[in-house]
Design a protein around this motif. Structure first.
Motif, PDB file in Angstrom:
ATOM      1  N   PRO A   1      70.320  36.876  53.591  1.00 30.26           N
ATOM      2  CA  PRO A   1      69.099  37.713  53.810  1.00 30.26           C
ATOM      3  C   PRO A   1      68.019  37.151  52.633  1.00 30.26           C
ATOM      4  O   PRO A   1      68.536  36.844  51.442  1.00 30.26           O
ATOM      5  N   ALA A   2      66.824  37.145  53.023  1.00 29.82           N
ATOM      6  CA  ALA A   2      65.926  36.763  51.858  1.00 29.82           C
ATOM      7  C   ALA A   2      64.355  37.455  52.546  1.00 29.82           C
ATOM      8  O   ALA A   2      64.357  37.600  53.513  1.00 29.82           O
TER       9      ALA A   2
ATOM     10  N   ILE B   1      69.842  43.180  42.373  1.00 29.27           N
ATOM     11  CA  ILE B   1      71.084  43.780  41.484  1.00 29.27           C
ATOM     12  C   ILE B   1      72.152  43.985  42.536  1.00 29.27           C
ATOM     13  O   ILE B   1      73.230  43.493  42.393  1.00 29.27           O
ATOM     14  N   SER B   2      71.657  44.917  43.671  1.00 34.03           N
ATOM     15  CA  SER B   2      72.990  45.393  44.477  1.00 34.03           C
ATOM     16  C   SER B   2      73.203  44.317  45.713  1.00 34.03           C
ATOM     17  O   SER B   2      74.285  44.440  46.257  1.00 34.03           O
ATOM     18  N   GLY B   3      72.211  43.688  46.023  1.00 35.61           N
ATOM     19  CA  GLY B   3      72.333  42.761  47.106  1.00 35.61           C
ATOM     20  C   GLY B   3      71.610  43.720  48.437  1.00 35.61           C
ATOM     21  O   GLY B   3      72.059  42.891  49.540  1.00 35.61           O
ATOM     22  N   ASP B   4      71.533  44.728  48.460  1.00 36.59           N
ATOM     23  CA  ASP B   4      70.988  45.487  49.606  1.00 36.59           C
ATOM     24  C   ASP B   4      69.760  44.990  50.226  1.00 36.59           C
ATOM     25  O   ASP B   4      68.956  44.404  49.311  1.00 36.59           O
ATOM     26  N   TRP B   5      69.578  44.746  51.382  1.00 37.18           N
ATOM     27  CA  TRP B   5      68.515  44.518  52.009  1.00 37.18           C
ATOM     28  C   TRP B   5      67.762  45.597  52.873  1.00 37.18           C
ATOM     29  O   TRP B   5      68.336  46.353  53.696  1.00 37.18           O
ATOM     30  N   LYS B   6      66.473  45.247  53.180  1.00 35.61           N
ATOM     31  CA  LYS B   6      65.730  46.191  54.032  1.00 35.61           C
ATOM     32  C   LYS B   6      65.211  45.543  55.014  1.00 35.61           C
ATOM     33  O   LYS B   6      64.290  44.427  54.716  1.00 35.61           O
ATOM     34  N   ILE B   7      64.890  45.899  56.212  1.00 37.06           N
ATOM     35  CA  ILE B   7      64.006  45.363  57.290  1.00 37.06           C
ATOM     36  C   ILE B   7      62.923  46.096  57.792  1.00 37.06           C
ATOM     37  O   ILE B   7      63.083  47.535  57.768  1.00 37.06           O
TER      38      ILE B   7
ATOM     39  N   SER C   1      73.702  47.144  53.478  1.00 33.02           N
ATOM     40  CA  SER C   1      74.465  46.532  52.111  1.00 33.02           C
ATOM     41  C   SER C   1      74.591  45.077  52.083  1.00 33.02           C
ATOM     42  O   SER C   1      74.412  44.488  53.288  1.00 33.02           O
ATOM     43  N   LYS C   2      74.865  44.391  51.039  1.00 34.92           N
ATOM     44  CA  LYS C   2      74.958  42.938  50.907  1.00 34.92           C
ATOM     45  C   LYS C   2      76.226  42.508  51.714  1.00 34.92           C
ATOM     46  O   LYS C   2      76.099  41.548  52.383  1.00 34.92           O
ATOM     47  N   GLU C   3      77.176  43.532  51.943  1.00 31.96           N
ATOM     48  CA  GLU C   3      78.364  42.963  52.740  1.00 31.96           C
ATOM     49  C   GLU C   3      78.093  42.929  54.381  1.00 31.96           C
ATOM     50  O   GLU C   3      78.587  42.066  54.740  1.00 31.96           O
TER      51      GLU C   3
ATOM     52  N   TYR D   1      75.256  39.308  60.554  1.00 34.95           N
ATOM     53  CA  TYR D   1      73.897  39.101  61.327  1.00 34.95           C
ATOM     54  C   TYR D   1      73.315  37.712  60.953  1.00 34.95           C
ATOM     55  O   TYR D   1      74.042  36.993  60.092  1.00 34.95           O
ATOM     56  N   LYS D   2      72.469  37.042  61.495  1.00 35.11           N
ATOM     57  CA  LYS D   2      71.809  35.991  61.171  1.00 35.11           C
ATOM     58  C   LYS D   2      70.450  36.153  60.690  1.00 35.11           C
ATOM     59  O   LYS D   2      69.723  37.072  60.830  1.00 35.11           O
ATOM     60  N   PHE D   3      70.088  35.214  60.008  1.00 39.15           N
ATOM     61  CA  PHE D   3      68.493  35.276  59.125  1.00 39.15           C
ATOM     62  C   PHE D   3      68.015  33.687  59.310  1.00 39.15           C
ATOM     63  O   PHE D   3      68.452  32.895  58.999  1.00 39.15           O
ATOM     64  N   ILE D   4      66.905  33.899  59.905  1.00 36.95           N
ATOM     65  CA  ILE D   4      65.962  32.701  59.934  1.00 36.95           C
ATOM     66  C   ILE D   4      64.986  32.634  58.877  1.00 36.95           C
ATOM     67  O   ILE D   4      64.169  33.285  58.766  1.00 36.95           O
ATOM     68  N   HIS D   5      65.140  31.266  58.319  1.00 34.81           N
ATOM     69  CA  HIS D   5      64.262  31.077  57.258  1.00 34.81           C
ATOM     70  C   HIS D   5      63.396  29.896  57.765  1.00 34.81           C
ATOM     71  O   HIS D   5      63.322  29.432  58.758  1.00 34.81           O
TER      72      HIS D   5
END
Length: 200
Positions: free
Chosen positions: A118-119, A143-149, A166-168, A173-177
């Protein structure tokens, strides 16, 4: 003469009274939407009166903006929102990727980077459900690697909401950059001021 008119005139109603009843009934029906919106109170009235934006949609839980030129995805669905968010962030993606469950394959085919990392600004993608689901990554905690959508239609048509993972969880999932070598960009979080204005 119409049977209904004859029936009413037999009960002492004149043509003028019948027309007045019909007009009053039509006006009442037309007033229902206005009364319903008014019952939501001043905050909702103020929101609807102003130019809607992604920020406002997040705060209110629904999007009330107009048509976005070029956004051919179905209005109120997750694909419409993910496309809109990328466009508002000044990094548009194609409007030809189809249902959400085909976005990762179509993105790869067109040279976009697709992985499980995720980014901020990336498109979240999953094949879960009959048509899959896509969303816009608005934040990754360094810090935690958690990500929000930020997503649409997860809770219902045209309803905008957020979820934190969570980071894990990213491995599922997939992330399109952006494409390799694309101009670097730093999308602002959704809670910031413009560029999240309609049509940007």
């Amino acid at each position: 003469m119409n049977g209904a008119v004859i029936l009413f005139t037999n009960f002492g109603f004149s043509i003028k009274k019948i027309l007045a009843i019909i007009i009053a009934t039509l006006l009442l029906i037309l007033m229902f939407p206005i009364l319903a919106i008014s019952s939501l109170g001043l905050p909702a009235m103020s929101f609807l009166a102003n130019a809607p934006s992604a920020k406002a949609a997040e705060e209110r839980g629904f999007y009330n903006g107009g048509v976005m030129p070029g956004n051919t995805y179905a209005w109120g669905n997750c694909t419409w929102w993910a496309y809109a968010m990328r466009r508002w962030a000044n990094s548009p993606i194609p409007n030809t990727w189809g249902n959400a469950n085909t976005w990762d394959d179509n993105a790869k085919r067109e040279g976009y980077i697709v992985n499980d990392t995720p980014a901020s600004g990336a498109v979240f993608q999953t094949d879960e459900g009959p048509y899959g689901h896509v969303a816009y990554v608005i934040e990754v905690n360094q810090i935690s690697g958690d990500w929000k959508i930020s997503e649409m239609n997860a809770r219902g048509l045209n309803i905008v909401s957020q979820r934190t993972f969570s980071k894990e969880a990213a491995k599922a999932y997939k992330f399109i950059h952006n494409k390799p070598g694309a101009q670097p960009w730093n999308p602002q979080p959704i809670t910031s001021p413009p560029p999240y204005g309609l049509g940007r």
